[in-house]
Scaffold this motif. Sequence first.
Motif, PDB file in Angstrom:
ATOM      1  N   GLN A 182       0.852  -1.182   0.000  1.00 28.16           N
ATOM      2  CA  GLN A 182       0.000   0.000   0.000  1.00 28.16           C
ATOM      3  C   GLN A 182       0.890   1.234   0.000  1.00 28.16           C
ATOM      4  N   GLY A 183       0.852   1.974  -1.110  1.00 30.14           N
ATOM      5  CA  GLY A 183       1.669   3.176  -1.217  1.00 30.14           C
ATOM      6  C   GLY A 183       1.138   4.298  -0.337  1.00 30.14           C
ATOM      7  N   GLY A 184       1.936   5.351  -0.233  1.00 37.66           N
ATOM      8  CA  GLY A 184       1.498   6.481   0.578  1.00 37.66           C
ATOM      9  C   GLY A 184       2.539   7.585   0.603  1.00 37.66           C
ATOM     10  N   HIS A 185       2.305   8.563   1.464  1.00 38.60           N
ATOM     11  CA  HIS A 185       3.201   9.711   1.576  1.00 38.60           C
ATOM     12  C   HIS A 185       4.463   9.292   2.331  1.00 38.60           C
ATOM     13  N   ALA A 186       5.601   9.769   1.856  1.00 37.02           N
ATOM     14  CA  ALA A 186       6.874   9.392   2.475  1.00 37.02           C
ATOM     15  C   ALA A 186       6.977   9.848   3.927  1.00 37.02           C
ATOM     16  N   SER A 187       6.194  10.845   4.295  1.00 31.89           N
ATOM     17  CA  SER A 187       6.257  11.343   5.675  1.00 31.89           C
ATOM     18  C   SER A 187       5.388  10.532   6.636  1.00 31.89           C
ATOM     19  N   MET A 188       4.547   9.615   6.080  1.00 31.74           N
ATOM     20  CA  MET A 188       3.635   8.853   6.939  1.00 31.74           C
ATOM     21  C   MET A 188       3.678   7.368   6.577  1.00 31.74           C
ATOM     22  N   PRO A 189       4.823   6.704   6.765  1.00 26.87           N
ATOM     23  CA  PRO A 189       4.962   5.300   6.374  1.00 26.87           C
ATOM     24  C   PRO A 189       4.032   4.363   7.133  1.00 26.87           C
ATOM     25  N   GLN A 190       3.588   4.777   8.320  1.00 31.95           N
ATOM     26  CA  GLN A 190       2.744   3.899   9.132  1.00 31.95           C
ATOM     27  C   GLN A 190       1.353   3.709   8.533  1.00 31.95           C
ATOM     28  N   VAL A 191       0.961   4.549   7.600  1.00 28.31           N
ATOM     29  CA  VAL A 191      -0.374   4.477   7.013  1.00 28.31           C
ATOM     30  C   VAL A 191      -0.480   3.345   5.991  1.00 28.31           C
ATOM     31  N   GLY A 192       0.610   3.067   5.289  1.00 29.57           N
ATOM     32  CA  GLY A 192       0.585   2.036   4.262  1.00 29.57           C
ATOM     33  C   GLY A 192       1.570   0.916   4.556  1.00 29.57           C
ATOM     34  N   VAL A 193       1.931   0.173   3.525  1.00 29.94           N
ATOM     35  CA  VAL A 193       2.956  -0.865   3.636  1.00 29.94           C
ATOM     36  C   VAL A 193       3.970  -0.620   2.518  1.00 29.94           C
ATOM     37  N   ASP A 194       5.129  -0.171   2.899  1.00 29.77           N
ATOM     38  CA  ASP A 194       6.183   0.199   1.957  1.00 29.77           C
ATOM     39  C   ASP A 194       6.706  -1.048   1.231  1.00 29.77           C
ATOM     40  N   ALA A 195       6.481  -1.135  -0.069  1.00 26.44           N
ATOM     41  CA  ALA A 195       6.895  -2.317  -0.840  1.00 26.44           C
ATOM     42  C   ALA A 195       8.408  -2.468  -0.904  1.00 26.44           C
TER      43      ALA A 195
END
Length: 382
Positions: A182-195
Amino acid sequence: MDHIDLIALRHEFHRTPELGFAEDQTKARVAEILKSLGLEVHEGAGVVGILKRGSGNRAIGLRADMDALPIHETSAHNYVSQTTGVMHACGHDGHMTMLLGAAASLAIDPDFDGTVVFLFQPNEEHGLGAQAMIEEGVLERFPVEEIYAIHNLPGVPVGQVSTRAGQICSSESLFEILIEGQGGHASMPQVGVDAITVGAEIVQALQTIVSRKLAPGAGVVVSVTEFLTDGQRNVLPGTATLKGDVRARMPGDREAVARLMRQIAKGIGAAHGVSVSVSFNTEFIETINAEEPVQAVVDAARALGLKANGNCEPMSFSEDFAHFSDAILGCFLLMGNGEEGPCGQPLHSADYDFNDDLLPIGAAFWAQLVRDRLPKSGTQET
């Protein structure tokens, strides 16, 4: 070989390289030469020449590859590739020439009893040409009891022969691992799952297959060669793709790598709550030599005064001849290309060149092998 200027022909092939399954000009030239020598010629995916002498019912096959590589040549000699971005960087120009030289020698002075099937194969570099010829029925239309192939080997004295019974070349399998996070904003990694994080963990874990899951000395290599994502400078990627290459000496090890790779990827994906899928496709199977053809190669080499090692170390590279030797008894052998200059440069390098001094040696070797394996009545096989 009186009918063929081997050096001129090799240089001609070198100037006009063609990629796999596009060897149209090359095929036409090979067929033209074989016909001029009086051979029966058949064209399909590759070119097949038939030379029969006497009444013997035994037949052997000799194979040469025809394709070049998508490499821009940097050599300075006067027969450089005339096709931009394509060159004979693996010596297939020399392989063809040696086999054509043998065809000429045997047509002029046969001294054998039986049938020789000369196979000129397309698309060796992608592991597709041998199978294409087999699927066309080449082994049914032109049955042979055993089959042989030569590949030059830079860094080894000219004409020195190396081969072995059993596995001589590794398989090559290509894998692709798709991570869907799950992509997202680099400042909020906890919101998604960094591939990328998941992918990096998988890359590291894959290295434990060889170091901890397989027997020491198995000769397996697992390499991740590409790491692709949809991320940007301030965007954490939602998807990532890992691509890579696996080499294995034994089918069981290759199958174990595929199983362990899927197990590792699935486990790490589950730990992060993301979907991970794995594809694993074997492009080249392991090349396996049979004992009797190997001994025949060693005997023929020594009959010509060549140094021959019949129990060399297995090679890490892969070879499309594997499909032929998987179907019938066969022997893949290596012949030294020289130790210095362009002839000593690694295969697939932009400044590599086939050694012209090897041309008459290889042609003579082929002719000797034919006469040994298809002896006239009253003579003995060596």
